[in-house]
Design a protein around this motif. Sequence first.
Motif, PDB file in Angstrom:
ATOM      1  N   THR A  99       0.866  -1.181   0.000  1.00  9.31           N
ATOM      2  CA  THR A  99       0.000   0.000   0.000  1.00  9.31           C
ATOM      3  C   THR A  99       0.896   1.222   0.000  1.00  9.31           C
ATOM      4  OG1 THR A  99      -1.809  -1.059   1.208  1.00  9.31           O
ATOM      5  CG2 THR A  99      -1.728   1.332   1.275  1.00  9.31           C
ATOM      6  N   THR A 100       0.604   2.146  -0.895  1.00  5.94           N
ATOM      7  CA  THR A 100       1.289   3.436  -0.903  1.00  5.94           C
ATOM      8  C   THR A 100       0.308   4.492  -0.434  1.00  5.94           C
ATOM      9  OG1 THR A 100       2.858   2.890  -2.649  1.00  5.94           O
ATOM     10  CG2 THR A 100       2.341   5.220  -2.377  1.00  5.94           C
ATOM     11  N   ALA A 107       8.958   1.899   2.974  1.00  7.49           N
ATOM     12  CA  ALA A 107       9.809   2.255   1.845  1.00  7.49           C
ATOM     13  C   ALA A 107       9.252   3.491   1.130  1.00  7.49           C
ATOM     14  CB  ALA A 107       9.892   1.080   0.861  1.00  7.49           C
ATOM     15  N   SER A 108      10.047   4.012   0.243  1.00  8.40           N
ATOM     16  CA  SER A 108       9.618   5.090  -0.656  1.00  8.40           C
ATOM     17  C   SER A 108       9.043   6.298   0.068  1.00  8.40           C
ATOM     18  CB  SER A 108       8.613   4.553  -1.692  1.00  8.40           C
ATOM     19  OG  SER A 108       9.170   3.490  -2.412  1.00  8.40           O
ATOM     20  N   GLN A 115      -2.429  18.287  -0.764  1.00  8.69           N
ATOM     21  CA  GLN A 115      -3.000  19.519  -0.218  1.00  8.69           C
ATOM     22  C   GLN A 115      -3.438  20.400  -1.375  1.00  8.69           C
ATOM     23  OE1 GLN A 115      -0.455  21.848   2.372  1.00  8.69           O
ATOM     24  NE2 GLN A 115      -2.254  22.477   3.513  1.00  8.69           N
ATOM     25  N   ASP A 116      -4.692  20.808  -1.319  1.00  7.96           N
ATOM     26  CA  ASP A 116      -5.258  21.666  -2.363  1.00  7.96           C
ATOM     27  C   ASP A 116      -5.014  21.088  -3.756  1.00  7.96           C
ATOM     28  OD1 ASP A 116      -6.075  23.504  -0.380  1.00  7.96           O
ATOM     29  OD2 ASP A 116      -4.110  24.486  -0.435  1.00  7.96           O
ATOM     30  N   GLY A 117      -5.196  19.776  -3.883  1.00  2.00           N
ATOM     31  CA  GLY A 117      -5.038  19.112  -5.170  1.00  2.00           C
ATOM     32  C   GLY A 117      -3.609  18.900  -5.623  1.00  2.00           C
ATOM     33  N   GLU A 118      -2.639  19.203  -4.765  1.00  2.28           N
ATOM     34  CA  GLU A 118      -1.231  19.039  -5.115  1.00  2.28           C
ATOM     35  C   GLU A 118      -0.629  17.860  -4.366  1.00  2.28           C
ATOM     36  OE1 GLU A 118       2.983  21.527  -5.096  1.00  2.28           O
ATOM     37  OE2 GLU A 118       1.195  22.446  -4.243  1.00  2.28           O
ATOM     38  N   LEU A 119       0.073  17.007  -5.088  1.00  3.49           N
ATOM     39  CA  LEU A 119       0.775  15.878  -4.494  1.00  3.49           C
ATOM     40  C   LEU A 119       1.990  16.378  -3.737  1.00  3.49           C
ATOM     41  CD1 LEU A 119       1.242  12.805  -4.217  1.00  3.49           C
ATOM     42  CD2 LEU A 119       2.463  12.910  -6.413  1.00  3.49           C
ATOM     43  N   LEU A 120       2.085  16.004  -2.445  1.00  5.12           N
ATOM     44  CA  LEU A 120       3.199  16.444  -1.606  1.00  5.12           C
ATOM     45  C   LEU A 120       4.254  15.364  -1.423  1.00  5.12           C
ATOM     46  CD1 LEU A 120       1.192  18.152   1.292  1.00  5.12           C
ATOM     47  CD2 LEU A 120       1.943  19.163  -0.879  1.00  5.12           C
ATOM     48  N   GLY A 121       3.817  14.087  -1.338  1.00  3.20           N
ATOM     49  CA  GLY A 121       4.770  13.022  -1.085  1.00  3.20           C
ATOM     50  C   GLY A 121       4.104  11.680  -0.931  1.00  3.20           C
ATOM     51  N   SER A 122       4.917  10.683  -0.561  1.00  2.97           N
ATOM     52  CA  SER A 122       4.416   9.316  -0.455  1.00  2.97           C
ATOM     53  C   SER A 122       5.206   8.511   0.566  1.00  2.97           C
ATOM     54  CB  SER A 122       4.515   8.606  -1.809  1.00  2.97           C
ATOM     55  OG  SER A 122       5.875   8.372  -2.144  1.00  2.97           O
ATOM     56  N   ALA A 123       4.626   7.408   0.986  1.00  2.00           N
ATOM     57  CA  ALA A 123       5.293   6.382   1.790  1.00  2.00           C
ATOM     58  C   ALA A 123       4.572   5.072   1.529  1.00  2.00           C
ATOM     59  CB  ALA A 123       5.269   6.723   3.270  1.00  2.00           C
ATOM     60  N   THR A 124       5.323   3.974   1.550  1.00  5.95           N
ATOM     61  CA  THR A 124       4.797   2.670   1.139  1.00  5.95           C
ATOM     62  C   THR A 124       5.131   1.607   2.167  1.00  5.95           C
ATOM     63  OG1 THR A 124       5.086   3.285  -1.184  1.00  5.95           O
ATOM     64  CG2 THR A 124       4.909   0.935  -0.715  1.00  5.95           C
TER      65      THR A 124
END
Length: 152
Positions: A51-52, A83-84, A57-66
């Motif tokens: 699962t990632t 990861a990630s 925020q406000d339709g903008e991708l900020l980051g991820s973690a998996t």
Amino acid sequence: MNIYTLKDRPEYLLTLADWHHAEWSYLNPERSLDERIEEMREDLQGKVIPTTFVAEQDGELLGSATILADDMSSHPELTPWLASVYVAVAHRNRGVGTVLIRQVMQHARDNGIARLYLYTPDQEQLYARLGWQIYSREPYNGTPVTIMVIDF
């Protein structure tokens, strides 16, 4: 800031794959961008692992973690992995990564996972502040990394 799964925001898959590949391809030089994209498509199936999580925020991708079943070819006996963890440059040092890490940790706890691993070439202090312990220090594909563990 809102946290979603990549399954709920599949439009971010290609951007994340590009970010991750640019940031970490030196750790897995045999993996192409296309292979990374294909591996990440599994996150769209809605399984517990992988699962990632994505921060938006406000339709903008900020980051991820998996959360992944395996992340180091040299340690197939260790599973699962955080990861990630990636935050877009413009949004770093604002707590986004910490929120994403905690989301993966909570997901693990909620699904009966008692232990998580991670490896990092340069963020040991961040993870230590969140309760992670050093498991080992060793080279991985020519880069010194710290493997860390947390038990729930």
